[in-house]
Design an enzyme around this catalytic site. Structure first.
Site, PDB file in Angstrom:
ATOM      1  CG  ASP A  37      -2.338   0.706   1.357  1.00  0.00           C
ATOM      2  OD1 ASP A  37      -2.221   2.271   0.644  1.00  0.00           O
ATOM      3  OD2 ASP A  37      -2.838   0.363   0.978  1.00  0.00           O
ATOM      4  CG  ASP A  60       2.446   4.375  -6.837  1.00  0.00           C
ATOM      5  OD1 ASP A  60       1.381   3.736  -7.011  1.00  0.00           O
ATOM      6  OD2 ASP A  60       2.187   5.940  -7.519  1.00  0.00           O
ATOM      7  CB  VAL A  61      -0.656  -0.478  -8.087  1.00  0.00           C
ATOM      8  CG1 VAL A  61      -0.551  -0.997  -6.470  1.00  0.00           C
ATOM      9  CG2 VAL A  61      -1.093   0.581  -7.765  1.00  0.00           C
ATOM     10  CG  ASN A  87      -8.023  -4.825  -2.501  1.00  0.00           C
ATOM     11  OD1 ASN A  87      -8.866  -4.439  -2.917  1.00  0.00           O
ATOM     12  ND2 ASN A  87      -7.759  -3.515  -2.392  1.00  0.00           N
ATOM     13  CE1 TYR A 152     -13.690   2.872  -8.333  1.00  0.00           C
ATOM     14  CE2 TYR A 152     -15.954   2.708  -8.962  1.00  0.00           C
ATOM     15  CZ  TYR A 152     -14.439   2.339  -8.346  1.00  0.00           C
ATOM     16  OH  TYR A 152     -14.533   0.849  -7.990  1.00  0.00           O
ATOM     17  CE  LYS A 156     -12.056  -0.052  -9.614  1.00  0.00           C
ATOM     18  NZ  LYS A 156     -11.104  -1.527  -8.819  1.00  0.00           N
ATOM     19  CB  THR A 187     -13.835   0.462   2.374  1.00  0.00           C
ATOM     20  OG1 THR A 187     -14.775   1.148   1.283  1.00  0.00           O
ATOM     21  CG2 THR A 187     -14.752  -0.952   2.100  1.00  0.00           C
TER      22      THR A 187
HETATM   23  N1  LIG Z   1     -16.052   0.013  -1.308  1.00  0.00           N
HETATM   24  C1  LIG Z   1     -16.888  -0.161  -2.925  1.00  0.00           C
HETATM   25  O1  LIG Z   1     -17.664   0.321  -2.449  1.00  0.00           O
HETATM   26  C2  LIG Z   1     -16.405  -0.546  -3.615  1.00  0.00           C
HETATM   27  C3  LIG Z   1     -16.671  -0.786  -4.614  1.00  0.00           C
HETATM   28  C4  LIG Z   1     -16.613  -1.521  -6.100  1.00  0.00           C
HETATM   29  C5  LIG Z   1     -14.947  -1.715  -5.947  1.00  0.00           C
HETATM   30  N2  LIG Z   1     -14.389  -0.901  -5.282  1.00  0.00           N
HETATM   31  C6  LIG Z   1     -13.314  -1.259  -5.707  1.00  0.00           C
HETATM   32  O2  LIG Z   1     -12.871  -2.271  -4.003  1.00  0.00           O
HETATM   33  C7  LIG Z   1     -10.889  -1.952  -4.280  1.00  0.00           C
HETATM   34  C8  LIG Z   1     -10.603  -1.974  -2.526  1.00  0.00           C
HETATM   35  O3  LIG Z   1     -11.619  -0.767  -2.202  1.00  0.00           O
HETATM   36  P1  LIG Z   1     -11.976  -0.442  -0.563  1.00  0.00           P
HETATM   37  O4  LIG Z   1     -13.391   0.020  -0.669  1.00  0.00           O
HETATM   38  O5  LIG Z   1     -11.323  -0.924   0.150  1.00  0.00           O
HETATM   39  O6  LIG Z   1     -11.153   1.164  -0.176  1.00  0.00           O
HETATM   40  P2  LIG Z   1      -9.853   1.623   0.516  1.00  0.00           P
HETATM   41  O7  LIG Z   1     -10.052   2.618   0.147  1.00  0.00           O
HETATM   42  O8  LIG Z   1     -10.755   1.560   1.861  1.00  0.00           O
HETATM   43  O9  LIG Z   1      -9.195   0.343  -0.240  1.00  0.00           O
HETATM   44  C9  LIG Z   1      -7.841   1.237  -1.083  1.00  0.00           C
HETATM   45  C10 LIG Z   1      -6.778   0.995  -0.441  1.00  0.00           C
HETATM   46  O10 LIG Z   1      -5.420   1.139  -2.080  1.00  0.00           O
HETATM   47  C11 LIG Z   1      -4.542   2.114  -1.885  1.00  0.00           C
HETATM   48  N3  LIG Z   1      -4.329   2.850  -2.825  1.00  0.00           N
HETATM   49  C12 LIG Z   1      -4.910   4.050  -3.790  1.00  0.00           C
HETATM   50  N4  LIG Z   1      -3.841   4.049  -4.544  1.00  0.00           N
HETATM   51  C13 LIG Z   1      -2.889   3.081  -4.106  1.00  0.00           C
HETATM   52  C14 LIG Z   1      -1.981   2.891  -5.019  1.00  0.00           C
HETATM   53  N5  LIG Z   1      -1.538   4.043  -5.720  1.00  0.00           N
HETATM   54  N6  LIG Z   1      -1.045   1.913  -4.793  1.00  0.00           N
HETATM   55  C15 LIG Z   1      -0.677   1.367  -3.496  1.00  0.00           C
HETATM   56  N7  LIG Z   1      -1.850   1.239  -3.176  1.00  0.00           N
HETATM   57  C16 LIG Z   1      -2.965   2.480  -3.494  1.00  0.00           C
HETATM   58  C17 LIG Z   1      -5.644   2.898  -0.515  1.00  0.00           C
HETATM   59  O11 LIG Z   1      -4.047   3.570  -0.122  1.00  0.00           O
HETATM   60  C18 LIG Z   1      -6.436   2.264  -0.081  1.00  0.00           C
HETATM   61  O12 LIG Z   1      -5.629   1.530   1.268  1.00  0.00           O
HETATM   62  C19 LIG Z   1     -10.801  -0.891  -5.241  1.00  0.00           C
HETATM   63  O13 LIG Z   1     -10.016  -1.117  -6.146  1.00  0.00           O
HETATM   64  C20 LIG Z   1     -11.717  -0.075  -5.092  1.00  0.00           C
HETATM   65  O14 LIG Z   1     -12.435   0.880  -6.933  1.00  0.00           O
HETATM   66  C21 LIG Z   1     -14.589  -1.114  -4.111  1.00  0.00           C
END
Ligand SMILES: NC(=O)c1ccc[n+]([C@@H]2O[C@H](COP(=O)([O-])OP(=O)(O)OC[C@H]3O[C@@H](n4cnc5c(N)ncnc54)[C@H](O)[C@@H]3O)[C@@H](O)[C@H]2O)c1
Length: 244
Positions: A37, A60-61, A87, A152, A156, A187
């Site tokens: 992360d 950083d991904v 993720n 976004y 996706k 989240t």
């Molecule tokens: N929460 C929702 O409702 C939801 C719905 C559909 C899809 N998603 C997807 O699920 C995945 C997880 O999201 P979440 O809900 O746990 O949100 P979150 O914000 O809690 O987690 C995302 C994590 O990614 C990290 N991150 C961001 N940019 C980064 C980078 N460049 N390099 C490394 N790490 C990085 C952040 O620091 C964070 O810890 C994401 O891909 C998100 O798009 C979430």
């Protein structure tokens, strides 16, 4: 509780939300986990909680060079890579009119290139070790048009397309590639929304509630484990019926 016994996994964006829930579940199921992360404080704290079964790597991904470091540290700590969960993601609520090139670039770099670099980085290692499983996290925003989520949702959709193409390309190397499409999950990603808006969108979910990050983790465990050994290029929606 041994569905991932002896498996070694990299989970990106695992300092919070769904990634953190996946890291905990993976360890409960017997895996060793590399938590990556940008958020070093929470990432290190989670790895500390998980003890010898986890390490944290600052990452950083969207930076291809930093993927090499993740792979090297995973190999040094645990000796292989069986699973990658792409993720990490970012989310901004903007319509087409509100979206500029910088916002498109940001989503492309993190959500699209991040998953691409990850698959590229682990492919040779998995191929040399008789295969593996990659799980890419998309969204139900990539099943149809999503108002106000232009960059976004577009990013996706690309995750879905890359997953299906990678599933075809990597099958010969015994690497399975699948997608989970979460609905509205409780989240930090959603926490920025006003409470009234969250209440409004909950009412759009047939189950009338947000999903828990652990409910996504359960689907990811299935796709990462040998239980899904004949499953590749598949998409699992976990959304309380929202996409039905
Ligand atoms: N929460 C929702 O409702 C939801 C719905 C559909 C899809 N998603 C997807 O699920 C995945 C997880 O999201 P979440 O809900 O746990 O949100 P979150 O914000 O809690 O987690 C995302 C994590 O990614 C990290 N991150 C961001 N940019 C980064 C980078 N460049 N390099 C490394 N790490 C990085 C952040 O620091 C964070 O810890 C994401 O891909 C998100 O798009 C979430």
């Amino acid at each position: 509780m041994n569905r991932l016994h002896n498996k070694i996994a990299i989970i990106t964006g695992a300092a919070s939300g769904q990634g953190a829930a996946e890291a905990r579940r993976f360890v409960e199921e017997g895996a060793k986990v590399v938590i990556t992360d940008l958020n070093e404080v929470d990432g290190k704290a989670l790895a500390d909680q998980l003890g010898d079964s986890a390490i944290f790597v600052s990452h950083d991904v969207s930076d291809e060079a930093s993927w090499q470091r993740v792979v090297e540290q995973c190999l040094a700590a645990f000796g292989g890579i069986d699973i990658l969960v792409n993720n990490a993601g970012i989310y901004r609520q903007k319509s087409l009119a509100e979206t500029d090139q910088a916002l498109m670039d940001l989503h492309y770099r993190v959500n699209v290139l991040g998953a691409f670099f990850g698959m590229k980085a682990v492919h040779p290692v998995m191929k040399a070790h008789d295969g593996g499983a990659i799980v890419n996290i998309s969204s139900i925003a990539a099943l149809r048009g999503s108002p106000g989520l232009f960059a976004y949702a577009g990013s996706k959709w690309m995750v879905r397309g890359m997953t299906k193409s990678a599933a075809q390309d990597l099958a010969q190397d015994k690497i399975r590639v699948n997608t989970v499409l979460p609905g509205l999950i409780d989240t930090p990603m959603l926490a920025g929304n006003a409470p009234e808006y969250l209440e409004e969108i909950k009412q759009m979910v047939p189950f009338k509630r947000l999903g828990a990050p652990e409910e996504i983790a359960d689907a990811v465990v299935y796709l990462a484990s040998d239980e899904s050994r004949y499953v590749t290029g598949a998409e699992i929606t976990v959304c309380g019926g929202m996409s039905a």
